[in-house]
Design an enzyme around this catalytic site. Structure first.
Site, PDB file in Angstrom:
ATOM      1  CB  SER A   5      48.928  39.348  33.251  1.00 34.67           C
ATOM      2  OG  SER A   5      48.225  40.471  32.870  1.00 34.67           O
ATOM      3  CE  LYS A  35      47.797  40.717  28.902  1.00 33.90           C
ATOM      4  NZ  LYS A  35      47.765  40.083  30.118  1.00 33.90           N
TER       5      LYS A  35
END
Length: 197
Positions: free
Chosen positions: A50, A88
């Site tokens: 990701s 993230k």
């Protein structure tokens, strides 16, 4: 020349003292390392795609737990939507309006378009889904760099927290990719976020 019993005893005491000092130093070193790990710096490995191209599976990063309030562009480790450590990029902070997309398919923050080519996965779009959110105070809007393979804030908008993560859930800011050695890298905020007002 014969060694006296007294000299032998002194030699044994010195050996015992040296061993004790070594054990004490070892225990202190382990204690300091554990304190640093708990309160100052942590090491985390990357389990998914990701955050490609910035971070690959099995990369390892050091995270500064005392780095202060997260800012736009920071890569952070936080307790994620499923309660696990997650990594993230911060796209929006409290008060920001984050929107996808403008006429050139760019994400905007407070009306300023982000030029994300320096960190987005090659060939990926800034977002396949349209959204328009205002980040509440004390919250963050987070996205992976491999947008089409990232279950980030966009994927959790229907949940009670509406995809936002509390600043209090942040473990720390990623400061360096230290493994593999051949890909060592010191992280900095991308310049595009400097233009956001």
């Amino acid at each position: 020349m014969a060694v006296t019993k007294k000299a032998e005893g002194v030699g044994k005491e010195k050996k015992k003292g040296g061993f004790r000092e070594t054990v004490l130093l070892l225990v202190m070193g382990v204690g300091i390392a554990l304190l640093l790990q708990a309160f100052v710096v942590g090491s985390f490995y990357i389990p998914s795609v990701s955050m490609e191209k910035t971070l690959l599976i099995n990369d390892r990063v050091f995270v500064n737990k005392l780095a202060g309030k997260p800012e736009r562009g920071d890569i952070v480790v936080f307790k994620g939507w499923n309660g696990e450590d997650t990594i993230k990029r911060v796209i929006g902070v409290g008060g920001d309006r984050v929107k996808c997309c403008d006429s050139k398919k760019r994400i905007t923050v407070n009306g300023t378009p982000l030029e994300e080519s320096s960190y987005l996965y090659p060939g990926d779009f800034p977002s396949g889904d349209d959204f328009d959110v205002t980040v509440p105070a004390g919250k963050l809007w987070l996205m992976g760099d491999h947008r089409s393979a990232s279950a980030d804030s966009r994927a959790h908008q229907e949940e009670p927290g509406k995809g936002f993560i509390s600043e209090d859930a942040v473990v720390g800011k990623a400061v360096v990719r230290y493994w593999p050695l051949s890909r060592g890298y010191l992280f900095s905020q991308p310049d595009t976020f400097d233009k956001v007002k």
